[in-house]
Design an enzyme around this catalytic site. Structure first.
Site, PDB file in Angstrom:
ATOM      1  CB  THR A 426      -0.939   0.011   1.227  1.00 56.17           C
ATOM      2  OG1 THR A 426      -0.207  -0.373   2.398  1.00 56.17           O
ATOM      3  CG2 THR A 426      -2.095  -0.949   1.040  1.00 56.17           C
ATOM      4  CB  CYS A 601       6.813   0.867   7.526  1.00 57.42           C
ATOM      5  SG  CYS A 601       6.181  -0.790   7.201  1.00 57.42           S
TER       6      CYS A 601
END
Length: 771
Positions: A426, A601
């Site tokens: 994502t 991240c």
């Protein structure tokens, strides 16, 4: 034949224990509490059960008379103090028990409640799930009972370094190896201990009627205790004289008692109302997992009994249906009455979608236990994995061969799965907005190939609401099935750290969530098979999604503050590392290193939260400020290099700069969101010719950074500057003399990660820039 379940709460409908009993004639405790003894007797008389899946009620001769057909007591938990085992043996009633919470979990709960009481924290929960921090180093702790639980409590106590540990056991051999503890008499412990904990049985666990500790602590005993003592009687209601305990606590307002009310001899309400009484969850069910385990274990023991199979933990008797040849006809009769039932729940057929840094290690862990499906849209990736090659270098051939995984890029293979885990990337787009296209695509694929009754668990990092508000409707539309009825959703955020062999899937705590209790339980049970570090259940999916995002928001901000401090100290002419080292001598200073923040991240996740915040009308201030600081650091690194060239008297235009390390962190081949790209981009804007070497990457991967590949450092020479960007292990072996040899003229070294600590001292030989 009838089965009575006395336990409350036995579990919501649809949970594993009730599923196992779905084919039988079962009566459940429907009350919102445990039966008291009179209520229990009425239920027994009314139902006259053949089998009881027992809670903590008392089973004496009078009670057993009320159910003359009783053939089995399956106790959910190990405590059988309330069962008259001799009487059961005389009547031919089989008694089994089920191990519940781990010894480790019970010991942690006991110590947690000691600390809570010291700090006046009334932490009351049906299920215990955390420590509350504190200290025992000012306390003398007395432990009665040095058996399995007592020893584990002592082992945990050692880590908290109490003043002294006093121990007492009727079996002195139990104390022999506890050399750092002080054996003491009962009176010595009562008189000297600040905290007293009991881990002795009320009665002998076997059939010895002479071993009875009812009233072990009397009124006289309590008067020997300190007026500030803490009594931790977590799981044995009958050990302390209750009336005496009530009077003692009223008289000594600074004294405290930690008690468990969920025992077969529960404490009276008057005692519970005292302000210096601290309640504790029942030891046998101090975690959700242990409660489920003991309930399921008790049911499985009943099914073993019914299906003529071996009983695992039998205290009294044997399987009446399979004892001798003479009882064969009874065995047949019973088998006909009770349908054959598999004591193991239906096998979960697992599929993992997305076989990258997150999905592949996850698939391998599950694949070690059972055959699973590994799906990825990249056919080249599937081909490599079928040849036991992992391009991420996270797993080697031996590890890949250890797993039973059917690798495929054929979506129709997902139709055989009923537990689907989504681990697709994502990322963010060029405008730093969430790019949900991979997770949307995965949802569409799932919907087109969904089996009714399946559970879908997303692991990809998202902002709160994506799983239920975006993925759920897509799956419904593509499948034609109804969510919460035909399929269910869950979310369990990944905690993968590329290159880290210590914090692995199996060792870290796993957050899990589900859209309802049934889904949560199934998801928890499934992940528990591989997550030995334990799981943490959140109340809903959005909480789990938010938790994942803020884990990395917090880290991003922590790094941002040390990066900003580094910029300030550079302008002040102060060495940042020396400042951080000095400040680090304070006990609560948090140690973070300045540097580049990239990867999949930390540099990405904050934008998922800020995007959502802005969509609801709130403009984040601190989070975006931290992002701006961290995004500036690669530009600053390039500017340090340019300043170094100027200080060395070297022209910037067409200068040759060698970059060492391109990946987003050391010792991995992961280049996702690597900030070294921004360093290179900025240097090229100054007209610098950029070369690069990274032992973790191929020539083609280096070219993607828009740099000229230097395949070997053996031939590296005539550069004007060297920037040490990523501290791969081979680079740590480089001396400053070796690095200087890569350059002509005065060496210019930019050391972003401080690999050459202390080299800046000799400024006459080098131009040395550092974070």
């Amino acid at each position: 034949m009838k089965i009575l379940v006395t336990i409350h709460p036995f579990g919501e409908k649809g949970r594993e224990p009730q599923k196992l009993l779905r084919d039988f004639d079962v009566s459940y405790n429907e009350q919102k509490r445990k039966y008291n003894q009179e209520e229990f007797k009425a239920v027994l008389a009314k139902t006259n059960p053949d089998i009881v899946i027992a809670g903590t009620e008392k089973y004496d001769a009078e009670t057993l008379d009320l159910c003359p057909n009783l053939k089995m007591l399956s106790r959910a938990g190990v405590g059988v103090d309330g069962i008259d085992l001799a009487e059961c043996k005389r009547r031919g009633i089989v008694v089994t028990y089920t191990p519940a919470a781990s010894t480790n979990a019970v010991a942690e709960l006991v110590i947690c409640q000691m600390i809570n009481a010291l700090r006046n924290v009334q932490y009351v929960s049906k299920i215990w799930d955390r420590y509350i921090g504190g200290s025992l180093n000012q306390s003398v702790v007395g432990v009665f009972g040095c058996g399995r639980i007592g020893k584990s409590v002592i082992e945990k106590l050692r880590g908290f370094k109490p003043k002294k540990i006093l121990i007492n056991d009727i079996d002195t051999s139990q104390m022999q190896d506890l050399t750092d503890c002080v054996p003491a008499s009962k009176d010595e412990i009562l008189s000297n201990a600040d905290i007293i904990t009991f881990h002795i049985p009320l009665v002998e666990p076997g059939l010895n009627p002479t071993y009875d500790n009812h009233g072990f602590i009397s009124r006289v005993d309590l008067d020997k205790c300190k007026s500030t003592a803490i009594i931790v009687n977590a799981a044995r209601g009958g050990i302390i004289d209750e009336a005496a305990l009530f009077e003692w606590l009223k008289k000594n307002s600074e004294a405290k008692a930690v008690i468990d009310t969920y025992v077969f001899e529960p404490y009276d309400g008057a005692l519970l109302a005292l302000p210096n009484v601290f309640l504790t969850p029942h030891l046998g069910s101090c975690t959700a997992e242990s409660r489920l385990a003991m309930e399921t274990g008790a049911v499985k023991e009943v099914l073993n009994f019914i299906n003529n199979e071996k009983l695992s933990n039998c205290l009294v008797g044997q399987n009446l249906f399979a004892s001798t040849k003479d009882s064969a006809s009874e065995s047949v009769k019973a088998a006909n009455f009770f349908p054959s039932h598999d004591v193991v729940s239906e096998k979960r057929r697992i599929a993992v979608i997305g076989l990258g840094y997150v999905g592949l290690p996850l698939a391998v862990e599950f694949g070690k236990l059972q055959p699973i499906i590994g799906f990825d849209i990249q056919e080249s990736r599937i081909k490599e994995l079928n040849n036991y090659f992992d391009r991420t270098k996270e797993l080697n051939e031996t590890e890949l061969r250890s797993a039973q995984i059917k690798y495929t890029s054929d979506p129709s293979e997902l139709r055989t799965a009923n537990f689907i885990i989504v681990a697709v990337p994502t990322p963010i787009d060029i405008y730093k907005k969430p790019d949900l296209s991979p997770i949307i695509s995965a949802s569409e694929i799932i919907g087109k190939n969904l089996t009714k009754g399946a559970i879908i668990v997303f692991e990809s990092t998202v902002y709160p609401g994506v799983t239920e508000n975006i993925c759920g409707p897509i799956i419904e539309k593509q499948s034609g099935l109804k969510r919460s009825v035909d399929f269910k959703l869950g979310y369990s955020p990944e905690r993968t750290n590329p290159g880290d062999k210590n914090h692995t899937i199996s060792s870290v705590v796993k957050i899990v969530s589900g859209e309802d209790q049934e889904a949560l339980n199934t998801i928890s049970e499934t992940y528990l098979t591989i997550c030995k570090g334990g799981i943490y259940k959140t109340k809903d999916i959005k909480t789990a999604e938010a938790a994942k995002v803020i884990e990395n928001v917090q880290r991003d901000l922590n790094i941002a503050i040390v990066n900003e401090l580094t910029l300030i100290f550079h302008k002040l002419g102060i060495k940042p590392k020396e400042v951080f080292k000095a400040a680090g001598t304070k006990w609560n200073f948090h140690h973070y290193e300045p540097g580049l923040v990239g990867g999949h991240c930390i540099g990405v996740d904050p934008f998922y939260l800020t995007y959502l915040a802005e969509s609801i009308g709130y403009i984040p201030q601190v989070i975006l400020a931290g992002r701006r600081v961290n995004d500036y650091m690669p530009i600053y690194a390039a500017e340090l290099t340019v300043k170094g060239l100027i200080e060395a008297g070297k022209p910037v235009l067409n200068s040759k700069v060698l970059i060492l390390g391109l990946t987003f962190k050391e010792n991995v081949c992961d280049t996702r969101n690597s900030k070294v790209k921004d360093i290179i981009k900025t240097l090229k804007e100054y007209g610098v010719c950029v070369y690069a070497h990274d032992p973790m990457l191929s020539i083609d991967e280096v070219k993607e950074f828009n740099a000229i590949d230097v395949q070997s450092l053996d031939s590296a020479n005539n550069f004007d500057a060297v920037a040490l960007c990523v501290p791969h292990e081979p680079f740590k072996q480089l001396t400053i003399e070796r690095i200087s040899g890569f350059m002509s003229g005065k060496p210019v070294i930019v050391d972003i990660k401080g690999m050459l600590n202390g080299a800046e001292i000799d400024n006459s030989r080098f131009i040395y820039k550092y974070f």
